[in-house]
Design a protein around this motif. Sequence first.
Motif, short mmCIF file in Angstrom:
data_model
loop_
_atom_site.label_atom_id
_atom_site.label_comp_id
_atom_site.label_asym_id
_atom_site.label_seq_id
_atom_site.Cartn_x
_atom_site.Cartn_y
_atom_site.Cartn_z
N UNK A 114 0.83 -1.20 0.00
CA UNK A 114 0.00 0.00 0.00
C UNK A 114 0.87 1.26 0.00
N UNK A 115 1.83 1.33 0.91
CA UNK A 115 2.66 2.55 0.99
C UNK A 115 3.58 2.68 -0.21
N UNK A 116 3.86 1.58 -0.90
CA UNK A 116 4.72 1.66 -2.08
C UNK A 116 4.03 2.40 -3.22
N UNK A 117 2.69 2.50 -3.18
CA UNK A 117 1.94 3.16 -4.25
C UNK A 117 1.47 4.55 -3.84
N UNK A 118 1.90 5.04 -2.68
CA UNK A 118 1.47 6.36 -2.21
C UNK A 118 2.59 7.37 -2.37
N UNK A 119 2.21 8.60 -2.69
CA UNK A 119 3.18 9.67 -2.82
C UNK A 119 3.63 10.14 -1.45
N UNK A 120 4.92 10.37 -1.28
CA UNK A 120 5.47 10.71 0.04
C UNK A 120 5.17 12.16 0.44
N UNK A 121 4.75 13.00 -0.51
CA UNK A 121 4.48 14.41 -0.20
C UNK A 121 3.01 14.66 0.15
N UNK A 122 2.22 13.61 0.27
CA UNK A 122 0.79 13.76 0.55
C UNK A 122 0.53 13.88 2.04
N UNK A 123 -0.32 14.84 2.44
CA UNK A 123 -0.78 14.92 3.82
C UNK A 123 -1.92 13.91 3.97
N UNK A 124 -1.58 12.71 4.46
CA UNK A 124 -2.55 11.61 4.45
C UNK A 124 -2.72 11.05 5.85
N UNK A 125 -3.98 10.80 6.19
CA UNK A 125 -4.40 10.21 7.46
C UNK A 125 -5.37 9.10 7.08
N UNK A 126 -4.85 7.85 6.97
CA UNK A 126 -5.58 6.75 6.34
C UNK A 126 -5.92 5.68 7.36
N UNK A 127 -7.16 5.24 7.37
CA UNK A 127 -7.61 4.19 8.28
C UNK A 127 -9.11 3.99 8.16
N UNK A 128 -9.73 3.50 9.25
CA UNK A 128 -11.18 3.35 9.27
C UNK A 128 -11.80 4.59 9.89
N UNK A 160 -8.14 -0.75 14.15
CA UNK A 160 -7.76 -1.27 12.84
C UNK A 160 -6.47 -0.63 12.31
N UNK A 161 -5.83 0.18 13.14
CA UNK A 161 -4.58 0.82 12.72
C UNK A 161 -4.83 1.99 11.81
N UNK A 162 -3.84 2.87 11.70
CA UNK A 162 -3.96 4.03 10.83
C UNK A 162 -2.57 4.42 10.34
N UNK A 163 -2.56 5.01 9.16
CA UNK A 163 -1.33 5.34 8.45
C UNK A 163 -1.17 6.86 8.42
N UNK A 164 -0.01 7.35 8.83
CA UNK A 164 0.30 8.77 8.85
C UNK A 164 1.49 9.04 7.95
N UNK A 165 1.38 10.06 7.13
CA UNK A 165 2.50 10.42 6.27
C UNK A 165 3.49 11.28 7.03
N UNK A 166 4.72 11.28 6.59
CA UNK A 166 5.77 12.07 7.23
C UNK A 166 5.46 13.56 7.13
N UNK A 167 4.95 13.97 5.98
CA UNK A 167 4.63 15.39 5.81
C UNK A 167 3.55 15.84 6.78
N UNK A 168 2.58 14.96 7.08
CA UNK A 168 1.54 15.31 8.03
C UNK A 168 2.10 15.43 9.44
N UNK A 169 3.00 14.54 9.82
CA UNK A 169 3.61 14.63 11.15
C UNK A 169 4.44 15.90 11.29
N UNK A 170 5.16 16.28 10.25
CA UNK A 170 5.94 17.52 10.31
C UNK A 170 5.02 18.73 10.42
N UNK A 171 3.88 18.68 9.77
CA UNK A 171 2.91 19.77 9.87
C UNK A 171 2.31 19.84 11.27
N UNK A 172 2.19 18.69 11.92
CA UNK A 172 1.60 18.62 13.26
C UNK A 172 2.60 18.95 14.36
#
Length: 771
Positions: free
Chosen positions: A209-223, A241-253
């Motif tokens: 899943x993460x191999x197909x996602x852009x690293x510059x996206x502000x993404x908060x993915x889960x249920x 169910x777990x959740x996925x956070x992008x690096x750019x989102x964490x830096x923004x936070x």
Amino acid sequence: MRLSLVLSVLRPAGPVAIGVSLGFTLSLLSVTWVEEPCGPPPRPATRPLPDGGPAPPPGPANGNAARRPNAVLAALGADNWEPRVVPYRPPSPGRAAKKAVRTRYISTELGMRQRLFVGVLTSKSTLNTLGVAVNRTLAHRLERLVYFTGTRGRKVPHGMTVVTHSDERPIWNMYQTVRYLLDHYVNDFDWFFLVQDDTYTEAHRISRLVAHLSIDTHLYLGRPEEFIGGDTEGRYCYGGFGYLLSRSLLLLLQQHLESCRNDILSARPDEWLGRCIIDYTGVNCAEEHEGLHYHYFELGKNADPERETDLRFQSAFTVHPVLDPLQMYRLHKYFAQVELERTYQEIQQLQMEIQNASSLSADGDHVATWPIGIPPPFQPKTRFEVLRWDYFTEEQVYACVDGSPKCELHGVDLADVADVVATAMEELNRKYQPVLHVRKQQLVNGYRRFDPTRGMEYTLDLQVEVVTQKGHSHSVTKRVHLVRPLSEVEIIPMPYVTEASRINVILPLTAHDRDYAARFLEAYAAAAFESSENAVLTFLFIYDPFEAQQVTQNDIFASVKSQITEYERKYADIKIPWISVKTDAPSQIKVMDIISKKHPVDTLFFVAGVGTEVTIDFLNRCRMNTINNWQVFFPIHFQGYNPAIAYHNQVPPTTLDLLRDMGRFDRDVFHEACFYNADYMAARTRMAGDVQENEDILETLDIYDMFIKYSNLHVFRAVEPALLQRYRHQACNPRLSEDIYHRCVQSSLEGIGSRSQLAMVLFEQEQGNST
């Protein structure tokens, strides 16, 4: 008449006139008809020059300056074209130039990061149960896996990285977890996946899943889940169910994390994190992004993974809740079988595509080599490159490591032959069943060779019994071909080592070795003393009881000690310490026990032989191949042959080169060794129990055997071209163990000369005796 005369005169010049006219016409067409100035506008008269002088007056010289064709004009009134003089300041002659500081890894310098970080939220009560189950099913498939808990017990489960926040409050633990990710891992990973320990995670699917996602996206993915009370707009990701956070989102936070801790009140840690992300970044939890869906499944209380037929379960990334470790292992077994079947289907599909594509090539189906997808066999260009086939049966192999023509199969070789024969019978039955059933009778012939381009190849002649469906049987001989391909090459992570470590060279000397100490000192001084190498040489003088009693009247090592004094006088900055030991059985372990007690635990030792020619290249390889608490290094030196045999009736050369007729790599000697003192002491401690039961073990084992039997370190044994030893007569001590004594005798006999050289000497002796 006059007209014809004029035409006859102008006819030769007609083409020239036409060409000139055409050229003028084309040049006029290529010139723009828009009127534009040919140079920059005149500068104001009041603007001074940079040096303080008056401005030049406006006029044609400035307003109509010549312009190069197709040149780009500067903007009107542009000030950035003013020249700026940077004065040159030469460096001070007595001051050293500042060196550029480079990073340890090139990936750091280029800003390259790893893909996925997984954090597991656990607790003190579940760390040793569900936490261990998660680690066993997940850790070996991920780049980084860290467990976060409020408190834990005194003993941490083996192989788990646990971060403790020293507080059981859920919101505080979530805040500390996010803070820890920002402080330690935000610069190393692109994606961060947080999951609870009561959730099964399919690692392959999360990685895909993460191999197909852009690293510059502000993404908060889960249920997505609605907030309790509904007073906050948006939805947060449910933690079960777990959740996925992008690096750019964490830096923004990152800059708002303290405000979230002080201002946001919530009962659940996942809801608190969702409020923080929505309030300060405006990013909502999403279940789908650019066509990629986050699949999850809620497991029932008594659900059986083998009987679950829901399509959402079969495609799930995470399954929650998992009540006990046994259920976690059952889920892992099911999903591992699903991934294995998927992998086999992908292999078959790729093989069909390769076969279909090869049929369209010029050579047809001959392009697709067997097996499909495996590199073709190695094609030798000369007779020296032909790969050797080794003949074997089910009990014996006719190619041995020691050069014997035949030896018994044992260990991994025996298991390899049994596995190949069993695989061949399984494939035969798969091919001919249910029409025929094949039963093995015996292996008639077996051949194998290792092809470095594809793997191990086998050719088997099997005598089998073929049974039909009606019960009729017949014995036939069937030839089969098998290939055990090389798997994907992996880079094994190793601890970081440098060539700056100090080496303590230990040279044990007995009475038989004292005559060779001068040559060792001469070679060592040229290599280490002259270049100021970061190494310390220590002599260990070994006396037997009789020699120790006469040391005051007749010291057998007096000449060696005088040579040490001369070298210390020659090299003022060099000190060569020496230690005297009295023993009747100079075993390696007894001698090394004395040396180990006199040095710190982080000391790097190189135990040398008196015939060793130490070089800088070898010392650097000793540093690189020896890793504290990880690996010890036992080099195989190049042993020169006896000059009287190798250069019979010839003048021997002054240097020892790596040539077949000059020597060989002595695999029977284990005297040279590189290891850290801490590793030696750890192995020696494990050995202490057996020493109490049998003290003779100190004489029957050497350092190599001790590391093999009493440590879990990597024992690296390899040929070393930079470690040379000239020929010398080696006296083998019969008081040592039988195995060590046998290796010593074998080394002495094989070090005399090659077979061809010995045969030539015997031939000349027989000719002399016959005459």
